[in-house]
Design a protein around this motif. Structure first.
Motif, PDB file in Angstrom:
ATOM      1  N   CYS A   1       0.857  -1.189   0.000  1.00 58.78           N
ATOM      2  CA  CYS A   1       0.000   0.000   0.000  1.00 58.78           C
ATOM      3  C   CYS A   1       0.894   1.240   0.000  1.00 58.78           C
ATOM      4  O   CYS A   1       2.032   1.192   0.454  1.00 58.78           O
ATOM      5  CB  CYS A   1      -0.952  -0.014   1.185  1.00 58.78           C
ATOM      6  SG  CYS A   1      -0.159   0.204   2.774  1.00 58.78           S
TER       7      CYS A   1
ATOM      8  N   THR B   1      -2.477  10.970   5.912  1.00 59.80           N
ATOM      9  CA  THR B   1      -3.871  10.798   5.502  1.00 59.80           C
ATOM     10  C   THR B   1      -4.204   9.326   5.309  1.00 59.80           C
ATOM     11  O   THR B   1      -5.219   8.838   5.814  1.00 59.80           O
ATOM     12  CB  THR B   1      -4.144  11.576   4.197  1.00 59.80           C
ATOM     13  OG1 THR B   1      -3.903  12.961   4.440  1.00 59.80           O
ATOM     14  CG2 THR B   1      -5.562  11.370   3.710  1.00 59.80           C
ATOM     15  N   GLU B   2      -3.360   8.580   4.603  1.00 58.08           N
ATOM     16  CA  GLU B   2      -3.656   7.174   4.358  1.00 58.08           C
ATOM     17  C   GLU B   2      -3.615   6.358   5.645  1.00 58.08           C
ATOM     18  O   GLU B   2      -4.443   5.465   5.849  1.00 58.08           O
ATOM     19  CB  GLU B   2      -2.712   6.552   3.337  1.00 58.08           C
ATOM     20  CG  GLU B   2      -3.140   5.111   3.081  1.00 58.08           C
ATOM     21  CD  GLU B   2      -2.455   4.441   1.925  1.00 58.08           C
ATOM     22  OE1 GLU B   2      -2.838   3.300   1.652  1.00 58.08           O
ATOM     23  OE2 GLU B   2      -1.559   5.029   1.305  1.00 58.08           O
TER      24      GLU B   2
ATOM     25  N   SER C   1       1.034   3.956   1.796  1.00 56.48           N
ATOM     26  CA  SER C   1       1.557   4.482   3.065  1.00 56.48           C
ATOM     27  C   SER C   1       2.775   3.693   3.536  1.00 56.48           C
ATOM     28  O   SER C   1       3.753   4.273   4.012  1.00 56.48           O
ATOM     29  CB  SER C   1       0.475   4.514   4.146  1.00 56.48           C
ATOM     30  OG  SER C   1      -0.026   3.222   4.394  1.00 56.48           O
TER      31      SER C   1
ATOM     32  N   GLU D   1      -6.825   6.959   7.423  1.00 53.11           N
ATOM     33  CA  GLU D   1      -7.902   6.229   6.748  1.00 53.11           C
ATOM     34  C   GLU D   1      -7.844   4.737   7.088  1.00 53.11           C
ATOM     35  O   GLU D   1      -8.872   4.101   7.308  1.00 53.11           O
ATOM     36  CB  GLU D   1      -7.835   6.433   5.242  1.00 53.11           C
ATOM     37  CG  GLU D   1      -8.222   7.840   4.806  1.00 53.11           C
ATOM     38  CD  GLU D   1      -7.951   8.100   3.328  1.00 53.11           C
ATOM     39  OE1 GLU D   1      -7.467   7.186   2.605  1.00 53.11           O
ATOM     40  OE2 GLU D   1      -8.204   9.238   2.882  1.00 53.11           O
TER      41      GLU D   1
END
Length: 156
Positions: free
Chosen positions: A61, A146-147, A63, A150
């Motif tokens: 991913c 941000t990720e 991040s 989330e």
């Protein structure tokens, strides 16, 4: 009355221990040799180190890709040893201490959401150092935060 401590050679220890220290030293074998001198005969020398050489996430991913990029860049950019944990047995032998009589290795599988606070803290802690090396910027840092937020919210 003197408050000075006696030199180590006059006060050998029963236990000499370091934790997450050798990875930061340019010559860990020399440190282990000193630890031996500080340990009385029959005493214990113990070292605990991380091994970041296999740090990864599946599925990949953005991040974690960003975290690993910054972490590896800052860690290696300042001469730190990413594979200190797996090198301990060889370092003990090089210091003429013999093979450690107890070795423990552990792997953890943790969801990104469970590591969010740690990853964010480490990222922020390395950010200034990474900026000095020219490998960090505010845009990437904001996208990373941000990720991770989330992922925490949706339980990834």
């Amino acid at each position: 009355m003197s408050r000075r401590l006696a030199p180590w050679r006059e006060r050998p220890s029963t236990l000499t221990y370091c934790r997450f220290f050798l990875m930061h030293m340019p010559d860990p074998v020399a440190i282990l040799e000193k630890m031996y001198r500080w340990t009385r005969p029959g005493g214990v020398i113990a070292a605990q180190e991380f091994d970041f050489g296999s740090m990864t996430i599946e599925p990949i991913c953005p991040s974690m890709t960003e975290f690993c990029r910054l972490f590896v860049g800052a860690f290696c950019g300042h001469g730190r040893n990413m594979r200190a944990g797996r090198q301990l047995p060889a370092q003990f032998e090089a210091a003429n201490l013999g093979v450690p009589d107890g070795t423990r290795a552990e792997v953890k599988f943790i969801p990104l959401s469970g590591m969010a606070a740690t990853l964010t803290g480490v990222y922020q802690g390395l950010f200034a150092s990474a900026m000095e090396l020219g490998i960090a910027d505010d845009t990437r840092a904001e996208a990373f935060k941000t990720e991770v937020l989330e992922a925490t919210a949706d339980g990834r």
